[in-house]
Write a protein that holds these residues in place. Structure first.
Motif, PDB file in Angstrom:
ATOM      1  N   ASN A 130       7.343  -7.517  -6.675  1.00  0.00           N
ATOM      2  CA  ASN A 130       5.985  -7.501  -6.144  1.00  0.00           C
ATOM      3  C   ASN A 130       5.185  -6.354  -6.761  1.00  0.00           C
ATOM      4  O   ASN A 130       5.130  -5.248  -6.202  1.00  0.00           O
ATOM      5  N   PRO A 131       4.578  -6.575  -7.928  1.00  0.00           N
ATOM      6  CA  PRO A 131       3.835  -5.497  -8.598  1.00  0.00           C
ATOM      7  C   PRO A 131       2.629  -5.031  -7.798  1.00  0.00           C
ATOM      8  O   PRO A 131       2.221  -3.877  -7.909  1.00  0.00           O
ATOM      9  N   ALA A 132       2.064  -5.937  -6.964  1.00  0.00           N
ATOM     10  CA  ALA A 132       0.909  -5.538  -6.156  1.00  0.00           C
ATOM     11  C   ALA A 132       1.289  -4.420  -5.197  1.00  0.00           C
ATOM     12  O   ALA A 132       0.518  -3.477  -4.977  1.00  0.00           O
ATOM     13  N   SER A 133       2.496  -4.519  -4.630  1.00  0.00           N
ATOM     14  CA  SER A 133       2.955  -3.466  -3.721  1.00  0.00           C
ATOM     15  C   SER A 133       3.196  -2.158  -4.465  1.00  0.00           C
ATOM     16  O   SER A 133       2.935  -1.075  -3.943  1.00  0.00           O
ATOM     17  N   VAL A 134       3.713  -2.258  -5.700  1.00  0.00           N
ATOM     18  CA  VAL A 134       3.930  -1.057  -6.510  1.00  0.00           C
ATOM     19  C   VAL A 134       2.596  -0.365  -6.779  1.00  0.00           C
ATOM     20  O   VAL A 134       2.464   0.863  -6.631  1.00  0.00           O
ATOM     21  N   ILE A 135       1.593  -1.144  -7.174  1.00  0.00           N
ATOM     22  CA  ILE A 135       0.274  -0.575  -7.456  1.00  0.00           C
ATOM     23  C   ILE A 135      -0.339   0.001  -6.188  1.00  0.00           C
ATOM     24  O   ILE A 135      -0.910   1.098  -6.188  1.00  0.00           O
ATOM     25  N   THR A 173      -6.432  -2.788   3.587  1.00  0.00           N
ATOM     26  CA  THR A 173      -6.524  -4.221   3.267  1.00  0.00           C
ATOM     27  C   THR A 173      -5.607  -4.579   2.106  1.00  0.00           C
ATOM     28  O   THR A 173      -4.926  -5.607   2.111  1.00  0.00           O
ATOM     29  N   VAL A 174      -5.564  -3.729   1.099  1.00  0.00           N
ATOM     30  CA  VAL A 174      -4.709  -3.960  -0.067  1.00  0.00           C
ATOM     31  C   VAL A 174      -3.251  -4.038   0.347  1.00  0.00           C
ATOM     32  O   VAL A 174      -2.501  -4.924  -0.090  1.00  0.00           O
ATOM     33  N   GLY A 175      -2.832  -3.099   1.184  1.00  0.00           N
ATOM     34  CA  GLY A 175      -1.432  -3.078   1.608  1.00  0.00           C
ATOM     35  C   GLY A 175      -1.035  -4.365   2.310  1.00  0.00           C
ATOM     36  O   GLY A 175       0.047  -4.917   2.047  1.00  0.00           O
ATOM     37  N   ALA A 176      -1.896  -4.858   3.186  1.00  0.00           N
ATOM     38  CA  ALA A 176      -1.589  -6.090   3.916  1.00  0.00           C
ATOM     39  C   ALA A 176      -1.538  -7.293   2.982  1.00  0.00           C
ATOM     40  O   ALA A 176      -0.621  -8.131   3.058  1.00  0.00           O
ATOM     41  N   ARG A 177      -2.495  -7.390   2.064  1.00  0.00           N
ATOM     42  CA  ARG A 177      -2.523  -8.521   1.131  1.00  0.00           C
ATOM     43  C   ARG A 177      -1.333  -8.472   0.176  1.00  0.00           C
ATOM     44  O   ARG A 177      -0.734  -9.507  -0.164  1.00  0.00           O
ATOM     45  N   ALA A 178      -0.980  -7.281  -0.276  1.00  0.00           N
ATOM     46  CA  ALA A 178       0.146  -7.140  -1.198  1.00  0.00           C
ATOM     47  C   ALA A 178       1.449  -7.529  -0.516  1.00  0.00           C
ATOM     48  O   ALA A 178       2.323  -8.160  -1.134  1.00  0.00           O
ATOM     49  N   GLN A 179       1.586  -7.185   0.742  1.00  0.00           N
ATOM     50  CA  GLN A 179       2.801  -7.544   1.473  1.00  0.00           C
ATOM     51  C   GLN A 179       2.906  -9.059   1.631  1.00  0.00           C
ATOM     52  O   GLN A 179       3.980  -9.638   1.462  1.00  0.00           O
ATOM     53  N   ARG A 180       1.798  -9.716   1.945  1.00  0.00           N
ATOM     54  CA  ARG A 180       1.827 -11.181   2.081  1.00  0.00           C
ATOM     55  C   ARG A 180       2.170 -11.846   0.756  1.00  0.00           C
ATOM     56  O   ARG A 180       2.898 -12.832   0.702  1.00  0.00           O
TER      57      ARG A 180
END
Length: 357
Positions: free
Chosen positions: A335-340, A318-325
Protein backbone atom coordinates in the motif's frame (compact mmCIF):
# COMPACT_ATOMS: atom_id res chain seq x y z
CA UNK A 1 26.06 57.77 -14.22
CA UNK A 2 22.51 56.52 -13.50
CA UNK A 3 21.36 55.50 -10.03
CA UNK A 4 20.78 51.90 -11.18
CA UNK A 5 24.38 51.62 -12.38
CA UNK A 6 25.62 53.05 -9.08
CA UNK A 7 23.46 50.60 -7.17
CA UNK A 8 24.80 47.65 -9.17
CA UNK A 9 28.35 48.92 -8.70
CA UNK A 10 27.81 49.24 -4.96
CA UNK A 11 26.34 45.73 -4.76
CA UNK A 12 29.28 44.34 -6.71
CA UNK A 13 31.79 45.98 -4.38
CA UNK A 14 29.94 44.70 -1.31
CA UNK A 15 29.91 41.14 -2.63
CA UNK A 16 32.01 39.01 -0.21
CA UNK A 17 34.41 37.76 -2.86
CA UNK A 18 34.89 41.20 -4.40
CA UNK A 19 35.43 42.77 -0.99
CA UNK A 20 37.93 40.06 -0.06
CA UNK A 21 39.81 40.64 -3.32
CA UNK A 22 40.00 44.40 -2.71
CA UNK A 23 41.16 43.95 0.88
CA UNK A 24 43.75 41.37 -0.19
CA UNK A 25 45.11 43.75 -2.81
CA UNK A 26 45.34 46.51 -0.20
CA UNK A 27 47.03 44.26 2.37
CA UNK A 28 49.59 42.99 -0.15
CA UNK A 29 50.33 46.54 -1.26
CA UNK A 30 50.81 47.75 2.30
CA UNK A 31 53.03 44.78 3.15
CA UNK A 32 55.20 45.42 0.08
CA UNK A 33 55.53 49.08 1.07
CA UNK A 34 56.50 48.26 4.64
CA UNK A 35 58.80 45.30 3.87
CA UNK A 36 61.93 47.24 2.75
CA UNK A 37 61.87 49.30 5.96
CA UNK A 38 61.91 46.43 8.44
CA UNK A 39 65.07 46.34 10.59
CA UNK A 40 68.02 44.02 10.28
CA UNK A 41 68.25 41.23 7.74
CA UNK A 42 64.48 41.27 7.21
CA UNK A 43 64.80 44.10 4.69
CA UNK A 44 66.86 41.79 2.48
CA UNK A 45 63.82 39.56 1.90
CA UNK A 46 60.92 41.96 1.24
CA UNK A 47 59.02 39.54 -0.99
CA UNK A 48 57.93 37.45 2.03
CA UNK A 49 55.94 40.35 3.49
CA UNK A 50 53.28 40.35 0.73
CA UNK A 51 53.21 36.54 0.91
CA UNK A 52 52.36 36.71 4.60
CA UNK A 53 49.60 39.23 3.90
CA UNK A 54 48.18 37.00 1.17
CA UNK A 55 48.17 33.93 3.43
CA UNK A 56 46.32 35.77 6.19
CA UNK A 57 43.39 36.93 4.04
CA UNK A 58 40.34 34.69 4.48
CA UNK A 59 36.55 35.15 4.46
CA UNK A 60 36.36 35.20 8.29
CA UNK A 61 38.49 36.89 10.92
CA UNK A 62 38.78 33.72 12.99
CA UNK A 63 40.05 31.74 10.03
CA UNK A 64 42.51 34.53 9.21
CA UNK A 65 43.91 34.41 12.74
CA UNK A 66 44.14 30.63 12.98
CA UNK A 67 45.68 30.35 9.51
CA UNK A 68 48.22 33.05 10.31
CA UNK A 69 49.24 31.49 13.63
CA UNK A 70 49.47 28.00 12.17
CA UNK A 71 51.54 29.27 9.26
CA UNK A 72 54.00 30.90 11.64
CA UNK A 73 54.10 27.72 13.75
CA UNK A 74 54.86 25.70 10.63
CA UNK A 75 57.63 28.10 9.68
CA UNK A 76 59.26 27.86 13.11
CA UNK A 77 59.10 24.06 13.10
CA UNK A 78 60.56 23.92 9.59
CA UNK A 79 63.38 26.26 10.55
CA UNK A 80 64.19 24.19 13.62
CA UNK A 81 64.35 21.05 11.47
CA UNK A 82 66.66 22.85 9.04
CA UNK A 83 68.81 23.97 11.97
CA UNK A 84 69.44 20.33 12.95
CA UNK A 85 71.09 19.76 9.57
CA UNK A 86 73.19 22.91 9.87
CA UNK A 87 74.29 22.12 13.43
CA UNK A 88 74.85 18.37 13.26
CA UNK A 89 75.67 17.76 9.59
CA UNK A 90 75.92 19.74 6.37
CA UNK A 91 73.37 20.39 3.62
CA UNK A 92 73.67 17.86 0.79
CA UNK A 93 71.37 15.70 -1.29
CA UNK A 94 70.95 13.09 1.45
CA UNK A 95 70.47 15.38 4.46
CA UNK A 96 68.16 17.78 2.65
CA UNK A 97 66.03 14.90 1.37
CA UNK A 98 65.83 13.30 4.81
CA UNK A 99 64.92 16.47 6.68
CA UNK A 100 62.31 17.47 4.08
CA UNK A 101 60.81 13.99 4.50
CA UNK A 102 60.80 14.53 8.25
CA UNK A 103 59.07 17.87 7.66
CA UNK A 104 56.34 16.15 5.67
CA UNK A 105 55.82 13.69 8.54
CA UNK A 106 55.61 16.50 11.10
CA UNK A 107 53.22 18.40 8.83
CA UNK A 108 50.74 15.56 9.28
CA UNK A 109 49.92 16.88 12.77
CA UNK A 110 46.23 17.78 12.70
CA UNK A 111 46.64 20.90 14.86
CA UNK A 112 48.88 22.51 12.24
CA UNK A 113 45.97 22.69 9.80
CA UNK A 114 46.69 25.22 7.05
CA UNK A 115 50.25 25.62 8.35
CA UNK A 116 51.22 22.06 7.54
CA UNK A 117 52.49 22.86 4.03
CA UNK A 118 54.86 25.50 5.36
CA UNK A 119 56.92 22.98 7.39
CA UNK A 120 58.72 21.19 4.50
CA UNK A 121 58.70 24.43 2.48
CA UNK A 122 60.53 26.29 5.25
CA UNK A 123 63.05 23.45 5.55
CA UNK A 124 63.77 23.58 1.83
CA UNK A 125 63.98 27.37 1.63
CA UNK A 126 66.30 27.72 4.64
CA UNK A 127 68.71 25.04 3.43
CA UNK A 128 68.72 25.88 -0.28
CA UNK A 129 67.99 29.62 -0.49
CA UNK A 130 69.50 30.54 2.86
CA UNK A 131 72.55 28.35 2.35
CA UNK A 132 75.56 29.73 4.22
CA UNK A 133 73.41 32.63 5.52
CA UNK A 134 70.69 30.36 6.85
CA UNK A 135 70.53 32.11 10.24
CA UNK A 136 69.96 35.62 8.89
CA UNK A 137 67.69 34.26 6.16
CA UNK A 138 65.53 32.46 8.74
CA UNK A 139 65.18 35.61 10.85
CA UNK A 140 64.34 37.74 7.84
CA UNK A 141 61.90 35.17 6.47
CA UNK A 142 60.09 34.87 9.81
CA UNK A 143 59.98 38.62 10.50
CA UNK A 144 58.66 39.45 7.04
CA UNK A 145 55.98 36.73 7.17
CA UNK A 146 54.94 37.88 10.64
CA UNK A 147 54.71 41.50 9.52
CA UNK A 148 52.71 40.54 6.43
CA UNK A 149 50.30 38.41 8.45
CA UNK A 150 49.77 41.20 10.99
CA UNK A 151 49.08 43.69 8.20
CA UNK A 152 46.60 41.29 6.61
CA UNK A 153 44.81 40.75 9.93
CA UNK A 154 44.62 44.50 10.53
CA UNK A 155 43.13 45.15 7.11
CA UNK A 156 40.66 42.30 7.47
CA UNK A 157 39.54 43.51 10.89
CA UNK A 158 39.36 47.24 10.25
CA UNK A 159 37.74 47.28 6.79
CA UNK A 160 34.28 45.70 6.81
CA UNK A 161 35.22 42.57 8.76
CA UNK A 162 33.32 39.72 7.05
CA UNK A 163 30.03 38.67 8.63
CA UNK A 164 28.16 36.00 6.66
CA UNK A 165 25.12 35.46 8.89
CA UNK A 166 22.73 37.04 6.39
CA UNK A 167 24.01 34.94 3.51
CA UNK A 168 23.70 31.72 5.55
CA UNK A 169 20.14 32.54 6.58
CA UNK A 170 19.24 33.27 2.95
CA UNK A 171 20.55 29.82 1.99
CA UNK A 172 18.50 28.27 4.78
CA UNK A 173 15.37 30.02 3.51
CA UNK A 174 16.04 28.83 -0.05
CA UNK A 175 16.48 25.28 1.25
CA UNK A 176 13.08 25.46 2.94
CA UNK A 177 11.53 26.84 -0.24
CA UNK A 178 13.08 23.97 -2.24
CA UNK A 179 11.40 21.43 0.03
CA UNK A 180 8.05 23.18 -0.42
CA UNK A 181 8.58 23.34 -4.20
CA UNK A 182 9.28 19.60 -4.29
CA UNK A 183 6.01 18.87 -2.49
CA UNK A 184 4.10 21.13 -4.90
CA UNK A 185 5.73 19.50 -7.93
CA UNK A 186 4.79 16.02 -6.71
CA UNK A 187 1.26 17.23 -6.05
CA UNK A 188 1.06 18.26 -9.70
CA UNK A 189 2.39 14.86 -10.82
CA UNK A 190 -0.41 13.11 -8.93
CA UNK A 191 -3.00 15.07 -10.94
CA UNK A 192 -1.39 14.54 -14.35
CA UNK A 193 -1.69 11.62 -16.73
CA UNK A 194 1.28 9.27 -16.40
CA UNK A 195 4.04 9.31 -17.38
CA UNK A 196 4.22 13.06 -16.59
CA UNK A 197 5.76 15.48 -19.05
CA UNK A 198 8.42 16.69 -16.59
CA UNK A 199 10.82 14.40 -14.73
CA UNK A 200 13.14 16.78 -12.88
CA UNK A 201 11.26 16.27 -9.58
CA UNK A 202 12.22 12.59 -9.58
CA UNK A 203 15.95 13.32 -9.43
CA UNK A 204 15.90 16.05 -6.79
CA UNK A 205 16.37 13.75 -3.79
CA UNK A 206 20.16 13.73 -3.94
CA UNK A 207 20.20 17.44 -4.76
CA UNK A 208 18.20 18.24 -1.61
CA UNK A 209 20.68 16.29 0.52
CA UNK A 210 23.56 18.20 -1.07
CA UNK A 211 21.81 21.50 -0.40
CA UNK A 212 21.42 20.50 3.25
CA UNK A 213 25.18 19.90 3.51
CA UNK A 214 25.89 23.25 1.84
CA UNK A 215 23.59 25.08 4.25
CA UNK A 216 25.24 23.45 7.27
CA UNK A 217 28.64 24.53 5.94
CA UNK A 218 27.30 28.07 5.43
CA UNK A 219 25.94 28.20 8.99
CA UNK A 220 29.24 26.98 10.39
CA UNK A 221 31.04 29.68 8.41
CA UNK A 222 28.54 32.27 9.66
CA UNK A 223 29.12 31.15 13.24
CA UNK A 224 32.86 31.40 12.65
CA UNK A 225 32.49 34.88 11.14
CA UNK A 226 30.86 36.15 14.34
CA UNK A 227 33.80 35.23 16.55
CA UNK A 228 35.89 38.25 17.66
CA UNK A 229 34.14 40.31 14.99
CA UNK A 230 33.56 43.90 16.15
CA UNK A 231 30.52 44.19 13.89
CA UNK A 232 28.59 41.78 16.14
CA UNK A 233 28.39 44.55 18.74
CA UNK A 234 25.92 46.40 16.54
CA UNK A 235 22.32 45.63 17.44
CA UNK A 236 21.37 44.64 13.90
CA UNK A 237 24.15 41.99 13.89
CA UNK A 238 23.39 40.33 17.22
CA UNK A 239 21.46 37.46 15.69
CA UNK A 240 21.81 34.13 17.54
CA UNK A 241 22.33 31.25 15.12
CA UNK A 242 21.02 28.62 17.56
CA UNK A 243 17.54 28.91 16.11
CA UNK A 244 18.89 28.53 12.58
CA UNK A 245 20.75 25.34 13.49
CA UNK A 246 17.52 23.98 14.97
CA UNK A 247 15.65 24.87 11.78
CA UNK A 248 18.33 23.18 9.67
CA UNK A 249 18.00 20.00 11.75
CA UNK A 250 14.25 20.10 11.15
CA UNK A 251 14.70 20.59 7.41
CA UNK A 252 17.17 17.70 7.27
CA UNK A 253 14.56 15.43 8.89
CA UNK A 254 11.95 16.68 6.43
CA UNK A 255 14.37 16.06 3.56
CA UNK A 256 14.64 12.40 4.59
CA UNK A 257 10.88 11.96 4.30
CA UNK A 258 10.59 14.02 1.10
CA UNK A 259 13.26 11.84 -0.52
CA UNK A 260 11.41 8.71 0.58
CA UNK A 261 8.16 10.01 -0.94
CA UNK A 262 10.00 10.98 -4.13
CA UNK A 263 11.37 7.43 -4.49
CA UNK A 264 7.97 5.84 -3.87
CA UNK A 265 6.22 8.13 -6.35
CA UNK A 266 8.94 7.70 -9.00
CA UNK A 267 8.62 3.94 -8.74
CA UNK A 268 4.85 4.21 -8.97
CA UNK A 269 5.21 6.23 -12.18
CA UNK A 270 8.06 4.38 -13.92
CA UNK A 271 8.80 1.29 -11.83
CA UNK A 272 12.53 1.90 -12.22
CA UNK A 273 13.59 0.04 -9.05
CA UNK A 274 10.52 -1.86 -7.93
CA UNK A 275 7.03 -1.98 -9.35
CA UNK A 276 4.59 -0.05 -7.18
CA UNK A 277 0.89 0.27 -7.91
CA UNK A 278 -0.66 3.44 -6.57
CA UNK A 279 -4.48 3.37 -6.42
CA UNK A 280 -5.77 6.14 -8.74
CA UNK A 281 -8.59 6.79 -6.27
CA UNK A 282 -6.15 8.21 -3.69
CA UNK A 283 -4.05 10.30 -6.08
CA UNK A 284 -6.25 13.39 -5.77
CA UNK A 285 -6.39 13.31 -1.97
CA UNK A 286 -2.63 12.71 -1.77
CA UNK A 287 -2.14 15.69 -4.05
CA UNK A 288 -4.28 17.76 -1.70
CA UNK A 289 -2.10 16.63 1.21
CA UNK A 290 1.08 17.74 -0.57
CA UNK A 291 -0.38 21.16 -1.35
CA UNK A 292 -1.63 21.55 2.24
CA UNK A 293 1.78 20.79 3.79
CA UNK A 294 3.92 22.96 1.52
CA UNK A 295 2.33 26.19 2.91
CA UNK A 296 3.40 25.15 6.42
CA UNK A 297 6.99 25.34 5.16
CA UNK A 298 6.51 28.57 3.25
CA UNK A 299 4.91 30.24 6.30
CA UNK A 300 7.63 28.93 8.66
CA UNK A 301 8.16 32.30 10.38
CA UNK A 302 4.89 33.98 9.50
CA UNK A 303 1.67 34.56 11.48
CA UNK A 304 -0.30 32.47 8.95
CA UNK A 305 1.59 29.35 10.01
CA UNK A 306 -1.05 28.27 12.57
CA UNK A 307 -3.85 28.34 10.00
CA UNK A 308 -1.71 26.40 7.51
CA UNK A 309 -0.94 23.76 10.14
CA UNK A 310 -4.61 23.35 11.01
CA UNK A 311 -5.57 22.85 7.37
CA UNK A 312 -2.76 20.35 6.84
CA UNK A 313 -3.85 18.29 9.88
CA UNK A 314 -7.41 18.13 8.55
CA UNK A 315 -6.28 17.09 5.08
CA UNK A 316 -3.93 14.41 6.40
CA UNK A 317 -6.71 12.88 8.45
CA UNK A 318 -8.68 12.37 5.24
CA UNK A 319 -5.62 10.97 3.47
CA UNK A 320 -5.00 8.43 6.21
CA UNK A 321 -8.56 7.12 6.05
CA UNK A 322 -8.60 6.89 2.24
CA UNK A 323 -5.18 5.22 2.15
CA UNK A 324 -6.29 2.62 4.66
CA UNK A 325 -9.40 1.78 2.62
CA UNK A 326 -7.29 1.45 -0.52
CA UNK A 327 -5.01 -0.99 1.27
CA UNK A 328 -7.95 -3.14 2.34
CA UNK A 329 -8.98 -3.93 -1.25
CA UNK A 330 -8.48 -7.58 -2.24
CA UNK A 331 -5.21 -8.10 -4.04
CA UNK A 332 -4.00 -4.58 -3.27
CA UNK A 333 -0.65 -5.92 -1.99
CA UNK A 334 1.78 -3.22 -0.95
CA UNK A 335 0.00 0.00 0.00
CA UNK A 336 2.18 2.89 -1.24
CA UNK A 337 -0.53 5.41 -0.33
CA UNK A 338 -0.10 4.49 3.33
CA UNK A 339 3.69 4.82 3.02
CA UNK A 340 3.33 8.30 1.53
CA UNK A 341 0.70 9.28 4.11
CA UNK A 342 3.01 8.17 6.92
CA UNK A 343 5.89 10.23 5.55
CA UNK A 344 3.60 13.24 5.21
CA UNK A 345 2.47 12.81 8.80
CA UNK A 346 6.06 12.74 9.96
CA UNK A 347 6.83 15.89 7.99
CA UNK A 348 3.89 17.62 9.62
CA UNK A 349 5.05 16.40 13.04
CA UNK A 350 8.44 18.03 12.46
CA UNK A 351 6.75 21.29 11.44
CA UNK A 352 4.42 21.09 14.42
CA UNK A 353 7.33 20.63 16.85
CA UNK A 354 8.80 23.95 15.83
CA UNK A 355 7.89 26.47 18.52
CA UNK A 356 7.12 30.02 17.33
CA UNK A 357 9.52 32.78 18.39
Amino acid sequence: MSSSVLTQLGSGIRHPRTLLALKTALAVGLAWSVAPHLPGSASDYPYYGPLGALISMHPTLMRSITTGLRTLAGLVIGMLLAATVIIFAEPNVVTISLVVGAGVLVAGARWLGAGSDTVPTAVLFVLIIGGPNADSYSVGYLVQMTAGILIGLAVNMLIFPPLTVGSARDQLARFRASLADQLDDMAQVLRESWPPEHEDWATRGTQLATVADDVRTALQAASDSRRINPRTRLRRNRHDLTRDYEDLAAFERITFHVRDITDVLANAVWGTEVRIDLDPEVCDVLSDAFTSISPTLRSWDEPTRSAALEEARSTLATVGARAQRAGEKPGSGMNPASVIALDLSRILAVVDDRQPE
